[in-house]
Design a protein around this motif. Structure first.
Motif, PDB file in Angstrom:
ATOM      1  N   ALA A  97       0.826  -1.208   0.000  1.00  0.00           N
ATOM      2  CA  ALA A  97       0.000   0.000   0.000  1.00  0.00           C
ATOM      3  C   ALA A  97       0.858   1.254   0.000  1.00  0.00           C
ATOM      4  O   ALA A  97       0.553   2.232  -0.703  1.00  0.00           O
ATOM      5  N   ARG A  98       1.932   1.236   0.770  1.00  0.00           N
ATOM      6  CA  ARG A  98       2.830   2.391   0.795  1.00  0.00           C
ATOM      7  C   ARG A  98       3.525   2.580  -0.554  1.00  0.00           C
ATOM      8  O   ARG A  98       3.746   3.708  -1.006  1.00  0.00           O
ATOM      9  N   ARG A  99       3.888   1.489  -1.205  1.00  0.00           N
ATOM     10  CA  ARG A  99       4.546   1.592  -2.503  1.00  0.00           C
ATOM     11  C   ARG A  99       3.591   2.159  -3.554  1.00  0.00           C
ATOM     12  O   ARG A  99       3.987   3.007  -4.374  1.00  0.00           O
ATOM     13  N   GLU A 100       2.325   1.720  -3.535  1.00  0.00           N
ATOM     14  CA  GLU A 100       1.341   2.274  -4.463  1.00  0.00           C
ATOM     15  C   GLU A 100       1.106   3.760  -4.208  1.00  0.00           C
ATOM     16  O   GLU A 100       0.982   4.543  -5.153  1.00  0.00           O
ATOM     17  N   GLU A 101       1.059   4.133  -2.939  1.00  0.00           N
ATOM     18  CA  GLU A 101       0.883   5.551  -2.610  1.00  0.00           C
ATOM     19  C   GLU A 101       2.053   6.381  -3.113  1.00  0.00           C
ATOM     20  O   GLU A 101       1.869   7.490  -3.646  1.00  0.00           O
ATOM     21  N   ALA A 102       3.278   5.838  -2.966  1.00  0.00           N
ATOM     22  CA  ALA A 102       4.448   6.562  -3.461  1.00  0.00           C
ATOM     23  C   ALA A 102       4.424   6.690  -4.983  1.00  0.00           C
ATOM     24  O   ALA A 102       4.780   7.741  -5.535  1.00  0.00           O
ATOM     25  N   ASN A 103       3.979   5.633  -5.672  1.00  0.00           N
ATOM     26  CA  ASN A 103       3.882   5.699  -7.138  1.00  0.00           C
ATOM     27  C   ASN A 103       2.863   6.741  -7.580  1.00  0.00           C
ATOM     28  O   ASN A 103       3.083   7.466  -8.565  1.00  0.00           O
ATOM     29  N   HIS A 104       1.751   6.845  -6.857  1.00  0.00           N
ATOM     30  CA  HIS A 104       0.740   7.848  -7.188  1.00  0.00           C
ATOM     31  C   HIS A 104       1.288   9.252  -7.000  1.00  0.00           C
ATOM     32  O   HIS A 104       1.012  10.149  -7.812  1.00  0.00           O
ATOM     33  N   LYS A 105       2.085   9.454  -5.966  1.00  0.00           N
ATOM     34  CA  LYS A 105       2.679  10.768  -5.745  1.00  0.00           C
ATOM     35  C   LYS A 105       3.656  11.119  -6.855  1.00  0.00           C
ATOM     36  O   LYS A 105       3.717  12.272  -7.303  1.00  0.00           O
ATOM     37  N   VAL A 106       4.422  10.130  -7.304  1.00  0.00           N
ATOM     38  CA  VAL A 106       5.375  10.376  -8.392  1.00  0.00           C
ATOM     39  C   VAL A 106       4.641  10.740  -9.681  1.00  0.00           C
ATOM     40  O   VAL A 106       5.030  11.673 -10.396  1.00  0.00           O
TER      41      VAL A 106
END
Length: 318
Positions: A133-142
């Motif tokens: 979930a944290r990795r997906e959130e980081a990808n969305h921010k990028v």
């Protein structure tokens, strides 16, 4: 956590908290099982007579080094330590001293092979889900940052967009209640159970209105039908409109949790919560939709905290 103030819940990372709770529950389960095994291990060591036991060996070693008799806490801690070593790749000085203890050790090891692998896989799955979930959130921010940069969005607007997205991401998991549509198993219930469920959910909400109270005095079954056929649930995030100026009014709104703000007239902006007409928890709005056709003369919005609504559809009520 219904007793925690909503303002404090805004500061809590729900995913991290859920992961910690899951991992903590498994750790407590491991400790409880090892507590039982440790007590049984001590019982085996004290029940056997005429043979050397691990309890006697530990007692002699303690007397040799400390010069005093060991207490019950020492035996408990040693038993718990031994049990934990059976579940993990660890070792200690306590070993079986007779056939009974050795059979008990073998049974414990076989149990640990099954239980510990299950515990470990569950803890690993919870942590991996949190990391995913944290990795997906980081990808969305990028992706958001890349979009703003490639389209040459101004700095001021970019900051506002980032702040709004971040706020919505935090508040999305803090809606007051899970709706019926979020639980697929409820769709499998027979109609009579669905009706009873709807009555228990919505009757306490709508019975505060005088019209519903009058209908209930005449016919309880009519109110039950209203709860089952005409009621639904809706969650509204902050700075989102419940309805807008000029739209057709087809629903009556009951505030189950949170607070709505009404702004009369066209082109109104919720610049300050003090200038808005507030519709608090336990109140209702747009009751005229049940008896006449009309359009909204203002906008209803949610200001700072998420709002939970119960909707009474005028067409189904009529």
């Amino acid at each position: 956590l219904p007793t925690v103030p909503p303002e404090l819940m805004q500061c809590v990372d729900r995913d991290a908290m859920n992961t910690c709770i899951i991992v903590g529950n498994w750790i407590l389960a491991i400790f409880f099982i090892n507590h039982l095994i440790g007590c049984c291990w001590y019982g085996v060591g004290t029940a056997v007579e005429g043979l050397p036991t691990w309890v006697e060996v530990c007692r002699q070693a303690y007397l040799l080094h400390a010069g005093t008799e060991p207490g019950h806490f020492y035996y408990y801690a040693t038993s718990l330590h031994w049990a934990l070593t059976m579940f993990t790749p660890a070792s200690m000085e306590v070993v079986p001293e007779n056939s009974y203890e050795r059979v008990f050790t073998i049974a414990t090891i076989l149990t640990a092979i099954v239980c510990f692998s299950s515990f470990l896989s569950s803890i690993t799955a919870a942590v991996m889900h949190f990391r995913r979930a944290r990795r997906e959130e980081a990808n969305h921010k990028v992706k958001l940052a890349q979009f703003l940069q490639e389209n040459q969005i101004s700095l001021g607007l970019s900051v506002c967009i980032r702040a709004s997205v971040q706020k919505k991401a935090i508040q999305r998991t803090h809606v007051h209640r899970i709706h019926q549509s979020d639980v697929p198993q409820l769709e499998q219930l027979p109609d009579n159970l669905k009706e009873q469920l709807d009555v228990e959910i919505f009757l306490p909400v709508i019975c505060v209105h005088p019209l519903v109270q009058a209908i209930q005095e005449i016919s309880d079954s009519c109110v039950s039908t209203i709860c089952h056929m005409a009621m639904s649930q809706r969650s509204v995030l902050p700075m989102h409109d419940v309805y807008s100026f000029g739209s057709e009014c087809r629903t009556m709104y009951f505030v189950v949790g949170g607070e709505m703000a009404y702004l009369h007239g066209e082109n109104t902006q919720p610049s300050s919560a003090d200038r808005c007409g507030k519709v608090a928890e336990g109140s209702w709005a747009c009751e005229l939709a049940l008896v006449m056709v009309w359009e909204h003369l203002g906008r209803m919005t949610v200001m700072e905290m998420p709002c939970e609504l119960a909707l009474l559809k005028a067409a189904d009520f009529q």
